[in-house]
Design an enzyme around this catalytic site. Sequence first.
Site, PDB file in Angstrom:
ATOM      1  N   TYR A  14     -13.216 -16.635   7.537  1.00  0.00           N
ATOM      2  CA  TYR A  14     -13.517 -15.272   7.997  1.00  0.00           C
ATOM      3  C   TYR A  14     -13.120 -15.120   9.466  1.00  0.00           C
ATOM      4  O   TYR A  14     -12.383 -14.211   9.834  1.00  0.00           O
ATOM      5  CB  TYR A  14     -15.006 -15.005   7.816  1.00  0.00           C
ATOM      6  CG  TYR A  14     -15.462 -13.607   8.158  1.00  0.00           C
ATOM      7  CD1 TYR A  14     -15.022 -12.511   7.416  1.00  0.00           C
ATOM      8  CD2 TYR A  14     -16.368 -13.381   9.195  1.00  0.00           C
ATOM      9  CE1 TYR A  14     -15.466 -11.229   7.716  1.00  0.00           C
ATOM     10  CE2 TYR A  14     -16.817 -12.104   9.489  1.00  0.00           C
ATOM     11  CZ  TYR A  14     -16.363 -11.026   8.754  1.00  0.00           C
ATOM     12  OH  TYR A  14     -16.810  -9.754   9.049  1.00  0.00           O
ATOM     13  N   TYR A  58       1.250  -4.763  16.540  1.00  0.00           N
ATOM     14  CA  TYR A  58       1.723  -3.447  16.074  1.00  0.00           C
ATOM     15  C   TYR A  58       1.579  -2.403  17.182  1.00  0.00           C
ATOM     16  O   TYR A  58       2.377  -1.484  17.279  1.00  0.00           O
ATOM     17  CB  TYR A  58       0.976  -3.008  14.798  1.00  0.00           C
ATOM     18  CG  TYR A  58       1.723  -3.410  13.545  1.00  0.00           C
ATOM     19  CD1 TYR A  58       1.908  -4.756  13.231  1.00  0.00           C
ATOM     20  CD2 TYR A  58       2.278  -2.460  12.696  1.00  0.00           C
ATOM     21  CE1 TYR A  58       2.611  -5.147  12.102  1.00  0.00           C
ATOM     22  CE2 TYR A  58       2.986  -2.834  11.565  1.00  0.00           C
ATOM     23  CZ  TYR A  58       3.154  -4.175  11.269  1.00  0.00           C
ATOM     24  OH  TYR A  58       3.856  -4.542  10.155  1.00  0.00           O
ATOM     25  N   LYS A  68       1.747   2.622  10.401  1.00  0.00           N
ATOM     26  CA  LYS A  68       3.037   2.775  11.095  1.00  0.00           C
ATOM     27  C   LYS A  68       3.919   3.776  10.354  1.00  0.00           C
ATOM     28  O   LYS A  68       4.495   4.693  10.955  1.00  0.00           O
ATOM     29  CB  LYS A  68       3.716   1.410  11.178  1.00  0.00           C
ATOM     30  CG  LYS A  68       5.101   1.447  11.757  1.00  0.00           C
ATOM     31  CD  LYS A  68       5.660   0.025  11.891  1.00  0.00           C
ATOM     32  CE  LYS A  68       7.158   0.071  12.125  1.00  0.00           C
ATOM     33  NZ  LYS A  68       7.903  -0.527  11.010  1.00  0.00           N
ATOM     34  N   THR A  75     -25.128  -5.690  11.196  1.00  0.00           N
ATOM     35  CA  THR A  75     -25.438  -4.298  10.875  1.00  0.00           C
ATOM     36  C   THR A  75     -26.334  -4.277   9.642  1.00  0.00           C
ATOM     37  O   THR A  75     -26.197  -5.144   8.779  1.00  0.00           O
ATOM     38  CB  THR A  75     -24.121  -3.541  10.615  1.00  0.00           C
ATOM     39  OG1 THR A  75     -23.291  -3.675  11.772  1.00  0.00           O
ATOM     40  CG2 THR A  75     -24.352  -2.066  10.342  1.00  0.00           C
ATOM     41  N   ARG A 100     -27.235 -12.430   3.095  1.00  0.00           N
ATOM     42  CA  ARG A 100     -27.505 -12.381   4.527  1.00  0.00           C
ATOM     43  C   ARG A 100     -29.006 -12.375   4.791  1.00  0.00           C
ATOM     44  O   ARG A 100     -29.805 -12.096   3.890  1.00  0.00           O
ATOM     45  CB  ARG A 100     -26.859 -11.148   5.153  1.00  0.00           C
ATOM     46  CG  ARG A 100     -25.401 -11.434   5.471  1.00  0.00           C
ATOM     47  CD  ARG A 100     -24.737 -10.269   6.119  1.00  0.00           C
ATOM     48  NE  ARG A 100     -24.265  -9.348   5.121  1.00  0.00           N
ATOM     49  CZ  ARG A 100     -23.279  -8.474   5.336  1.00  0.00           C
ATOM     50  NH1 ARG A 100     -22.686  -8.422   6.501  1.00  0.00           N
ATOM     51  NH2 ARG A 100     -22.896  -7.661   4.390  1.00  0.00           N
ATOM     52  N   LEU A 135       0.837  -1.205   0.000  1.00  0.00           N
ATOM     53  CA  LEU A 135       0.000   0.000   0.000  1.00  0.00           C
ATOM     54  C   LEU A 135       0.864   1.243   0.000  1.00  0.00           C
ATOM     55  O   LEU A 135       1.673   1.435   0.907  1.00  0.00           O
ATOM     56  CB  LEU A 135      -0.830   0.042   1.289  1.00  0.00           C
ATOM     57  CG  LEU A 135      -2.108  -0.760   1.356  1.00  0.00           C
ATOM     58  CD1 LEU A 135      -2.828  -0.486   2.672  1.00  0.00           C
ATOM     59  CD2 LEU A 135      -3.004  -0.397   0.191  1.00  0.00           C
ATOM     60  N   LYS A 143     -10.033 -12.791  10.902  1.00  0.00           N
ATOM     61  CA  LYS A 143     -10.286 -11.635  11.778  1.00  0.00           C
ATOM     62  C   LYS A 143      -9.578 -11.814  13.130  1.00  0.00           C
ATOM     63  O   LYS A 143      -9.109 -10.838  13.717  1.00  0.00           O
ATOM     64  CB  LYS A 143     -11.785 -11.433  11.980  1.00  0.00           C
ATOM     65  CG  LYS A 143     -12.517 -10.943  10.729  1.00  0.00           C
ATOM     66  CD  LYS A 143     -12.137  -9.516  10.344  1.00  0.00           C
ATOM     67  CE  LYS A 143     -13.044  -8.967   9.255  1.00  0.00           C
ATOM     68  NZ  LYS A 143     -12.678  -7.602   8.850  1.00  0.00           N
TER      69      LYS A 143
END
Length: 326
Positions: A156, A170, A116, A186, A197, A72, A160
């Site tokens: 999943y 970190y 970071k 949600t 879902r 990234l 996570k």
Amino acid sequence: MGLPPLRAVVTGGAGFIGSHLCDRLVSDGHEVVALDNLVTGRAENVGHLLGPEGPAGPGRFRFVRYDVTEYLHVDGDVHAVLHLASPASPTDYLKFPIQTLKVGSLGTHKALGLAKAKGARFLLASTSEVYGDPQVHPQPEGYWGNVNPIGVRGVYDEAKRFAEAMAMAYHRSHGVRTRIARIFNTCGPRMRIEDGRALPNFLAQAIRGEPLTVYGDGSQTRSFCYVSDLVDGLVRLLLCDAPDAHEPVNLGNPEEVTILALAREVIAAAGSRSRVEHRPLPPDDPKVRRPDISRARKLLGWEPRVPRAEAIRRTLEDFRQRLAPR
Ligand code: UDP
């Protein structure tokens, strides 16, 4: 918010929760760079934020189609990295098991690396799925969970759990200001109609007059939080500077409902003639789920405001518009 404007990177920024988070950050005066590879995100979720006519105004919102499991690089200052990228519906993570594992592990590593390098705050969108099929109810953050690592949901749940471990490492090793939100079910506008879902399925089925597919006997429970409440919790957590703010925080609506009762509520809200049809329960489907939000109340002064009936009504309205013949 009384804060100087931040420049935030939101991974998964074109997803359901990610795009609402972008809306909120932009409307609070912040600048947002949204990254999404559009595996489960949709560009139209952020289309309204783009361009000089958008609410963000020129230059305050940028969307980049990008796979965050790759290195990234973001030019310039970044004050906050919010890592929301991941398939999040059981149907999706069964369809994309390796992408799900990669974005939770490699993607989290890259997002933390960016935070970071930039000296930015970091917020991880974790999940109630870290509790698996819970043996403690409701679930407080101190519960370590009951997860099947090799089951179909493991891609999943374990990604996570790994992501949380990575965020803590970190924090401990590099002093990154990490925040971990454990997000419970949600709902709201922009959920994908076909995302598989319970609520999107039920809404689409009720609108189309098809049977509502309740898996098992429908006695399993969930607790549904409206997306604006959830996003408010995320922003509060991101900005919280309490000494223990790096420890996980449950965000969800503690009002619990059985899936069968939810199906009936949807039928009533839609004024639909659909009936309920039972289907086999998927493997490892959690029997109960309800957040203990004592910590969020105390730490963030947060609690959900939108009742489930209203959340269903607003999501139904959005589904009706998107399903209407053009
Ligand atoms: N479910 C259902 N019918 C559907 C989709 C889901 O009965 O068409 C059930 C599912 O088995 C689970 C609950 O509804 O018990 C919530 O499932 P969802 O896929 O929304 O996400 P989860 O909370 O399991 O992550």
